[in-house]
Design a protein around this motif. Structure first.
Motif, PDB file in Angstrom:
ATOM      1  N   TRP A 170       0.821  -1.219   0.000  1.00  0.00           N
ATOM      2  CA  TRP A 170       0.000   0.000   0.000  1.00  0.00           C
ATOM      3  C   TRP A 170       0.856   1.271   0.000  1.00  0.00           C
ATOM      4  O   TRP A 170       0.636   2.201   0.776  1.00  0.00           O
ATOM      5  N   TYR A 207       2.581   4.830  -1.002  1.00  0.00           N
ATOM      6  CA  TYR A 207       2.254   6.128  -1.601  1.00  0.00           C
ATOM      7  C   TYR A 207       3.439   7.051  -1.393  1.00  0.00           C
ATOM      8  O   TYR A 207       4.261   6.839  -0.475  1.00  0.00           O
ATOM      9  N   PRO A 251      -1.456   1.566   4.839  1.00  0.00           N
ATOM     10  CA  PRO A 251      -0.873   2.583   3.956  1.00  0.00           C
ATOM     11  C   PRO A 251       0.524   2.956   4.447  1.00  0.00           C
ATOM     12  O   PRO A 251       0.731   3.218   5.642  1.00  0.00           O
ATOM     13  N   GLY A 273      -5.480  -3.027   4.988  1.00  0.00           N
ATOM     14  CA  GLY A 273      -4.022  -3.042   4.944  1.00  0.00           C
ATOM     15  C   GLY A 273      -3.422  -1.881   5.705  1.00  0.00           C
ATOM     16  O   GLY A 273      -4.081  -1.264   6.551  1.00  0.00           O
ATOM     17  N   THR A 320       6.039  -1.948   6.655  1.00  0.00           N
ATOM     18  CA  THR A 320       4.761  -1.253   6.538  1.00  0.00           C
ATOM     19  C   THR A 320       4.501  -0.453   7.805  1.00  0.00           C
ATOM     20  O   THR A 320       5.092  -0.699   8.858  1.00  0.00           O
ATOM     21  N   ARG A 334      -6.162  -8.453  -5.520  1.00  0.00           N
ATOM     22  CA  ARG A 334      -5.430  -7.989  -4.347  1.00  0.00           C
ATOM     23  C   ARG A 334      -5.869  -8.772  -3.114  1.00  0.00           C
ATOM     24  O   ARG A 334      -7.065  -9.037  -2.955  1.00  0.00           O
ATOM     25  N   SER A 384      -4.230  -7.525   4.142  1.00  0.00           N
ATOM     26  CA  SER A 384      -2.804  -7.309   3.871  1.00  0.00           C
ATOM     27  C   SER A 384      -2.069  -6.714   5.066  1.00  0.00           C
ATOM     28  O   SER A 384      -1.109  -5.959   4.900  1.00  0.00           O
ATOM     29  N   TRP A 439      -9.249   0.544   2.168  1.00  0.00           N
ATOM     30  CA  TRP A 439      -9.052   1.549   1.112  1.00  0.00           C
ATOM     31  C   TRP A 439     -10.053   2.684   1.281  1.00  0.00           C
ATOM     32  O   TRP A 439      -9.732   3.849   1.032  1.00  0.00           O
TER      33      TRP A 439
END
Length: 206
Positions: free
Chosen positions: A73, A75, A106, A104, A132, A171, A175, A139
């Motif tokens: 995830w 960004y 981010p 998940g 992570t 996906r 996660s 999401w």
């Protein structure tokens, strides 16, 4: 495939460097109900996931001093990413539907880069780590945070399901990755995803 990581391993050994392989959450099937441990069974559901898994295997087989740092995830400020796209579409259309049944962590690319640097600098033992953020969200939850950071009303982000957004590479629905290996190595984990997004939002959405 395994060919790329195997070639990198050969080059790293020739240069006397330590190889860091960065695969993703796609190596897991996404059916868990608790954070995936670093040694959890690898069960990819797609060809994409199988290539990530084969890269891990190649590195473990050929590089005794390897670091495998799984992430998910991502960004960041450079290039396209989920929160940039969400903020733009929300501004253009006044609302959008985002899946709420995929969970998940981010993770800011700057945080991942910092973690890898700290792992190498600390001389962390060879093995698998998870790069992570802590915490978890869907999401849909991340989209609401992105829209809010862009100065819009998060209520314009509506919930939907994965069935309505079929992807070529499915996906994993779950996660969330555990960080016990980082703790054991004495390496500080990345902070909670919401706090890290708050720190990153200004540069990512600029």
């Amino acid at each position: 495939t395994a060919a790329g990581p195997a070639l990198l391993d050969r080059a790293a050994r020739a240069a006397g460097a330590r190889l860091v392989q960065v695969p993703t959450d796609y190596v897991f099937d996404g059916h868990a109900d608790r954070p995936y441990a670093e040694d959890a069974p690898i069960l990819p559901r797609s060809a994409y996931g199988r290539t990530k898994a084969s890269g891990e295997w190649a590195v473990r087989a050929g590089a005794p001093d390897h670091l495998v740092v799984r992430t998910a995830w991502l960004y960041g400020a450079h290039g396209g990413c989920f929160p940039k796209t969400i903020a733009r579409v929300a501004a253009e259309k006044g609302g959008l539907d985002v899946v709420a049944d995929q969970v998940g962590q981010p993770t800011w690319t700057a945080d991942l880069a910092d973690l890898v640097e700290r792992l190498v600098a600390s001389g962390a033992p060879a093995g698998t780590y998870h790069g992570t953020s802590q915490g978890r969200t869907s999401w849909h939850g991340f989209a609401r945070a992105a829209v809010a950071a862009a100065g819009l009303d998060p209520a314009i982000v509506r919930e939907t399901t994965s069935e309505k957004f079929v992807r070529p590479a499915p996906r994993p629905a779950y996660s969330v990755l555990g960080h016990e290996a980082l703790r054991a190595a004495g390496v500080e984990r990345i902070g909670d995803w919401a706090a890290r997004w708050e720190a990153a939002a200004g540069s990512v959405l600029a």
